[in-house]
Design an enzyme around this catalytic site. Structure first.
Site, PDB file in Angstrom:
ATOM      1  N   LYS A 143     -14.269  -0.458  -4.006  1.00  0.00           N
ATOM      2  CA  LYS A 143     -15.411  -0.122  -3.140  1.00  0.00           C
ATOM      3  C   LYS A 143     -16.503   0.558  -3.950  1.00  0.00           C
ATOM      4  O   LYS A 143     -17.686   0.249  -3.801  1.00  0.00           O
ATOM      5  CB  LYS A 143     -14.966   0.814  -2.013  1.00  0.00           C
ATOM      6  CG  LYS A 143     -14.018   0.165  -1.020  1.00  0.00           C
ATOM      7  CD  LYS A 143     -13.676   1.145   0.100  1.00  0.00           C
ATOM      8  CE  LYS A 143     -12.532   0.614   0.942  1.00  0.00           C
ATOM      9  NZ  LYS A 143     -12.028   1.590   1.890  1.00  0.00           N
ATOM     10  N   GLU A 161       0.824  -1.216   0.000  1.00  0.00           N
ATOM     11  CA  GLU A 161       0.000   0.000   0.000  1.00  0.00           C
ATOM     12  C   GLU A 161       0.855   1.261   0.000  1.00  0.00           C
ATOM     13  O   GLU A 161       0.441   2.299  -0.488  1.00  0.00           O
ATOM     14  CB  GLU A 161      -0.924   0.031   1.235  1.00  0.00           C
ATOM     15  CG  GLU A 161      -2.216  -0.717   1.037  1.00  0.00           C
ATOM     16  CD  GLU A 161      -3.248  -0.465   2.128  1.00  0.00           C
ATOM     17  OE1 GLU A 161      -2.948   0.226   3.113  1.00  0.00           O
ATOM     18  OE2 GLU A 161      -4.371  -0.981   1.991  1.00  0.00           O
ATOM     19  N   HIS A 192       8.859 -26.843  -1.787  1.00  0.00           N
ATOM     20  CA  HIS A 192       8.294 -27.990  -2.509  1.00  0.00           C
ATOM     21  C   HIS A 192       7.143 -27.561  -3.404  1.00  0.00           C
ATOM     22  O   HIS A 192       6.361 -28.394  -3.860  1.00  0.00           O
ATOM     23  CB  HIS A 192       7.858 -29.053  -1.501  1.00  0.00           C
ATOM     24  CG  HIS A 192       9.026 -29.555  -0.692  1.00  0.00           C
ATOM     25  ND1 HIS A 192       9.684 -30.731  -0.986  1.00  0.00           N
ATOM     26  CD2 HIS A 192       9.690 -29.000   0.348  1.00  0.00           C
ATOM     27  CE1 HIS A 192      10.692 -30.892  -0.129  1.00  0.00           C
ATOM     28  NE2 HIS A 192      10.708 -29.851   0.688  1.00  0.00           N
TER      29      HIS A 192
HETATM   30  O1  PA5 Z   1      -3.788   0.952   5.644  1.00  0.00           O
HETATM   31  C1  PA5 Z   1      -4.938   1.310   5.477  1.00  0.00           C
HETATM   32  O2  PA5 Z   1      -5.258   2.486   5.591  1.00  0.00           O
HETATM   33  C2  PA5 Z   1      -6.046   0.327   5.131  1.00  0.00           C
HETATM   34  O3  PA5 Z   1      -5.589  -0.946   4.886  1.00  0.00           O
HETATM   35  C3  PA5 Z   1      -7.018   0.258   6.296  1.00  0.00           C
HETATM   36  O4  PA5 Z   1      -6.334  -0.133   7.441  1.00  0.00           O
HETATM   37  C4  PA5 Z   1      -8.173  -0.683   6.024  1.00  0.00           C
HETATM   38  O5  PA5 Z   1      -8.797  -0.352   4.817  1.00  0.00           O
HETATM   39  C5  PA5 Z   1      -9.186  -0.613   7.145  1.00  0.00           C
HETATM   40  O6  PA5 Z   1      -9.649   0.694   7.292  1.00  0.00           O
HETATM   41  P1  PA5 Z   1     -10.428   1.158   8.581  1.00  0.00           P
HETATM   42  O7  PA5 Z   1      -9.522   1.002   9.742  1.00  0.00           O
HETATM   43  O8  PA5 Z   1     -10.793   2.579   8.299  1.00  0.00           O
HETATM   44  O9  PA5 Z   1     -11.630   0.264   8.702  1.00  0.00           O
END
Ligand code: PA5
Length: 439
Positions: A424, A289, A310
């Site tokens: 989303k 990310e 393996h």
């Molecule tokens: O790193 C990030 O921002 C995302 O992976 C969030 O942690 C994930 O989408 C969950 O979001 P939230 O904590 O708002 O539910």
């Protein structure tokens, strides 16, 4: 201090001292940008000082909640996804027995997870389990609006209220979310839940050292003071030293950027002990990310050896040459198992007598690295003195700091994640969520 270290012995034929010298200034500049808060995403740098600045009151409140909940719950359901779930799971699974679910001594609840999937079968099985156990819940979402944990929480809250009644159920729920905004914040206020705040300036994937990670880890019975101490000591090393031989985060950031520029576009994080599998899952989110954007970024992948030797071992040895490997290498195990003598030696393994499994595993590791080197794969090793709370605290901070430096060296904003919104929007439109158009 018993510090994690980088070993570059198996990189020598792939990265020259001149290449390292050339990138040094870029990496130091990236570190400066990070620490001065002058780079992109600078409103999400709260994680940098968390290990030293986290208020003792928060830690004490977490410990008090563990004391309060533990006698009343044999299961603790952690509801969250991405950064609101992976850090806690990584630490807990690294520390607990592989067979913990069958072996609990009853002093702490066993942690189970929800909100990380939309599988109907998963929730069907989970509810059946919860029918037969006392349990409590942490619902974790920074935005407070993420669909997966919202769905899971609605299902589990309803089950909890039927099982215990509304008042007792409310005492079994802890909400961890934004201080002021979001649906979860509003629900928690209205229902009077115990709450913890995720600081505004800490993004999800950097939040493991906030209550997001600390509460579940403490609830599972692990020492969060030691975890924070490990992170604090690593913070000092990462922030204070400009020497690449001394500062493992700078060296790691430098090496992976050199390799990326030379065409090694995939990094495989590997372990030779299965309990580190979720460390890899957490690391994949952190780096995927943070760096995978603007058409750039090393693709983070992971394997567990010797299991995957393996299966995927064939590809790593002889497939397309696009990867380098980073091995999490354990120096000292916690347990000991002898290989029994057998006069008949029908299985032909008597030559291993007198050797520990750790020695055998280490030889598998070195044998693998040498073979992969011969196959054209650069290998970096992260040496872990042992797997305990202190070492994991170091490892977490090391990876986070290196991620910030590496992302700035790559030229991206390591602290946003614009790409995660795309699926989303489609899902909301397909499901008919108001405001997302019709399908
Ligand atoms: O790193 C990030 O921002 C995302 O992976 C969030 O942690 C994930 O989408 C969950 O979001 P939230 O904590 O708002 O539910």
């Amino acid at each position: 201090m018993n510090t994690i270290r980088l070993n570059t012995d198996y990189l020598k034929q792939f990265v020259s001292p001149t290449e390292l010298g050339s990138i040094r200034n870029e990496v130091l500049q990236a570190k400066k940008t990070l620490l001065s808060g002058s780079g992109r995403g600078n409103d999400f740098l709260g994680w940098l000082d968390l290990p030293k600045d986290l208020s003792p009151e928060i830690v004490n409140n977490i410990k008090a909640d563990v004391q309060r909940i533990s006698p009343r719950a044999s299961l603790f359901v952690v509801i969250g996804i991405g950064g609101s779930y992976l850090g806690a799971r990584a630490v807990i699974e690294a520390l607990q027995s592989e067979f913990a679910s069958m072996q609990s001594d009853g002093s702490h609840p066993y942690i189970i997870y929800a909100g990380h999937t939309l599988s109907e079968d998963y929730y069907c099985q989970l509810l059946k389990l919860l029918d037969n156990h006392d349990y409590a819940v942490a619902v974790i979402s920074k935005s407070g609006t993420t669909t997966e944990p919202a769905v899971a929480f609605r299902i589990i809250k309803s089950h909890l209220e039927k099982k215990y009644g509304k008042t007792d159920a409310a005492g079994r729920i802890i909400a961890i979310t934004d201080a002021h905004r979001g649906a979860l914040h509003d629900i928690a206020q209205q229902e009077g839940y115990r709450t913890y705040v995720i600081p505004d300036n800490v993004g999800g994937r950097f939040s493991v050292l906030t209550p997001v990670g600390l509460l579940p880890i403490a609830m599972a019975g692990y020492n969060i003071d030691q975890l924070l101490q490990g992170a604090c000591d690593m913070r000092r090393l990462c922030t204070e030293s400009d020497d690449l031989d001394e500062n493992p985060a700078l060296l790691y950031a430098a090496l992976r950027n050199i390799l990326y520029r030379k065409g090694y576009k995939v990094e495989i994080l590997e372990n030779f002990i299965p309990q580190l599998k979720y460390i890899s899952e957490w690391w994949k989110q952190l780096y995927g990310e943070s760096e995978g954007k603007e058409g750039k970024g090393i693709l983070p992948h992971s394997l567990s050896f010797t299991t995957d030797l393996h299966s995927m071992g064939q590809y790593v040895q002889e497939g397309e040459r696009l990867m380098f490997e980073t091995v999490l290498s354990l120096e000292k195990p916690q347990g000991k198992v002898e290989i029994p003598a057998d006069e008949k030696n029908l299985d032909g393994i008597n030559y291993l007598l007198g050797k520990s499994l750790t020695e055998i595993n280490l030889n598998a590791e070195i044998g693998t690295i040498l073979a992969h080197n011969d196959g054209g794969v650069p290998v970096l090793r992260i040496l872990l003195p042992t797997v305990d709370e202190y070492t994991l605290g170091q490892l977490i901070y090391f990876f986070e700091f290196a991620c910030g430096v590496s992302g700035y060296t790559l030229g991206v904003n390591p602290f946003d994640q614009p790409g995660v919104e795309a699926y989303k929007k489609n899902m909301f439109r397909l499901l008919g969520k108001p405001g997302y158009g019709s399908n």
